[in-house]
Write a protein that holds these residues in place. Structure first.
Motif, mmCIF file in Angstrom:
data_model
loop_
_atom_site.group_PDB
_atom_site.id
_atom_site.type_symbol
_atom_site.label_atom_id
_atom_site.label_comp_id
_atom_site.label_asym_id
_atom_site.label_seq_id
_atom_site.Cartn_x
_atom_site.Cartn_y
_atom_site.Cartn_z
ATOM 1 N N VAL A 5 0.847 -1.186 0.000
ATOM 2 C CA VAL A 5 0.000 0.000 0.000
ATOM 3 C C VAL A 5 0.885 1.239 0.000
ATOM 4 O O VAL A 5 1.688 1.446 0.915
ATOM 5 N N GLU A 6 0.715 2.047 -1.039
ATOM 6 C CA GLU A 6 1.525 3.253 -1.219
ATOM 7 C C GLU A 6 0.756 4.480 -0.739
ATOM 8 O O GLU A 6 -0.477 4.510 -0.762
ATOM 9 N N SER A 7 1.505 5.502 -0.378
ATOM 10 C CA SER A 7 0.906 6.780 -0.012
ATOM 11 C C SER A 7 1.931 7.882 -0.246
ATOM 12 O O SER A 7 3.127 7.609 -0.379
ATOM 13 N N GLY A 8 1.435 9.112 -0.323
ATOM 14 C CA GLY A 8 2.326 10.261 -0.381
ATOM 15 C C GLY A 8 2.392 10.976 -1.710
ATOM 16 O O GLY A 8 3.068 12.004 -1.816
ATOM 17 N N GLY A 9 1.728 10.476 -2.722
ATOM 18 C CA GLY A 9 1.754 11.174 -4.008
ATOM 19 C C GLY A 9 0.918 12.439 -3.965
ATOM 20 O O GLY A 9 0.250 12.736 -2.979
ATOM 21 N N GLY A 10 0.977 13.184 -5.054
ATOM 22 C CA GLY A 10 0.176 14.400 -5.134
ATOM 23 C C GLY A 10 0.741 15.390 -6.114
ATOM 24 O O GLY A 10 1.590 15.059 -6.945
ATOM 25 N N LEU A 11 0.266 16.623 -5.992
ATOM 26 C CA LEU A 11 0.687 17.718 -6.859
ATOM 27 C C LEU A 11 1.720 18.567 -6.120
ATOM 28 O O LEU A 11 1.502 18.949 -4.966
ATOM 29 N N VAL A 12 2.803 18.865 -6.800
ATOM 30 C CA VAL A 12 3.860 19.684 -6.194
ATOM 31 C C VAL A 12 4.433 20.596 -7.263
ATOM 32 O O VAL A 12 4.446 20.249 -8.454
ATOM 33 N N GLN A 13 4.889 21.768 -6.843
ATOM 34 C CA GLN A 13 5.499 22.701 -7.795
ATOM 35 C C GLN A 13 6.919 22.288 -8.129
ATOM 36 O O GLN A 13 7.583 21.614 -7.324
ATOM 37 N N PRO A 14 7.405 22.680 -9.287
ATOM 38 C CA PRO A 14 8.815 22.402 -9.625
ATOM 39 C C PRO A 14 9.742 22.923 -8.536
ATOM 40 O O PRO A 14 9.547 24.025 -8.014
ATOM 41 N N GLY A 15 10.734 22.096 -8.196
ATOM 42 C CA GLY A 15 11.657 22.434 -7.127
ATOM 43 C C GLY A 15 11.208 21.965 -5.766
ATOM 44 O O GLY A 15 11.982 22.022 -4.797
ATOM 45 N N GLY A 16 9.983 21.486 -5.676
ATOM 46 C CA GLY A 16 9.444 21.032 -4.401
ATOM 47 C C GLY A 16 9.849 19.605 -4.069
ATOM 48 O O GLY A 16 10.631 18.973 -4.787
ATOM 49 N N SER A 17 9.295 19.120 -2.962
ATOM 50 C CA SER A 17 9.627 17.782 -2.455
ATOM 51 C C SER A 17 8.365 16.987 -2.127
ATOM 52 O O SER A 17 7.319 17.567 -1.818
ATOM 53 N N VAL A 117 2.214 11.177 -9.075
ATOM 54 C CA VAL A 117 3.006 12.356 -8.734
ATOM 55 C C VAL A 117 2.941 13.312 -9.919
ATOM 56 O O VAL A 117 3.283 12.925 -11.048
ATOM 57 N N THR A 118 2.488 14.516 -9.657
ATOM 58 C CA THR A 118 2.409 15.538 -10.694
ATOM 59 C C THR A 118 3.228 16.743 -10.270
ATOM 60 O O THR A 118 2.999 17.297 -9.188
ATOM 61 N N VAL A 119 4.172 17.119 -11.120
ATOM 62 C CA VAL A 119 5.020 18.275 -10.845
ATOM 63 C C VAL A 119 4.642 19.358 -11.850
ATOM 64 O O VAL A 119 4.893 19.228 -13.047
ATOM 65 N N SER A 120 4.017 20.405 -11.334
ATOM 66 C CA SER A 120 3.510 21.452 -12.216
ATOM 67 C C SER A 120 3.305 22.738 -11.430
ATOM 68 O O SER A 120 2.983 22.715 -10.239
ATOM 69 N N SER A 121 3.498 23.841 -12.107
ATOM 70 C CA SER A 121 3.251 25.136 -11.486
ATOM 71 C C SER A 121 1.823 25.589 -11.761
ATOM 72 O O SER A 121 1.404 26.650 -11.308
#
Length: 121
Positions: A5-17, A117-121
């Protein structure tokens, strides 16, 4: 029955963690290597990082220096710390574990359901 079971994904801005977690549960005798893979739309699944029971790690070339994999063997859990994220890191991330169900059985690959995981501004 074994589950990852995975967790922790989401939307984050470039340069984020982001930090991903994956916990294995069920009738498990032992776990050999654990790791993370990812698959972006229209691309093949690629290795992100892997870690052995002894703590030896290896990473995909584009992840070196930015991602860190770790594991808590007592909790049958593997983590992926992702820093300096880029748009090209956008993908579905999958946990993998090579699990032995019995003392003398061979290890079998198990996969999580994936976390986006989505990396977008």
């Amino acid at each position: 029955q074994v589950q990852l079971v995975e967790s922790g994904g989401g939307l984050v801005q470039p340069g984020g963690s982001l930090r991903l977690s994956c916990a294995a549960s069920g009738s498990i005798f032992s776990i050999d290597a654990m790791g993370w893979y990812r698959q972006a739309p229209g691309k093949e699944r690629e290795v992100v990082a892997r870690i052995t029971p002894g703590g030896t790690t290896n990473y995909g070339d584009s992840m070196k220096g930015r991602f860190a994999i770790s594991r808590d063997s007592a909790k049958n859990t593997v983590y992926l710390q992702m820093n300096s994220l880029k748009a090209e890191d956008t993908a579905d991330y999958y946990c993998n574990a090579k699990i032995r169900l019995f003392r003398y059985s061979q290890s079998t690959d198990y996969w999580g359901q994936g976390t986006q995981v989505t990396v977008s501004s």
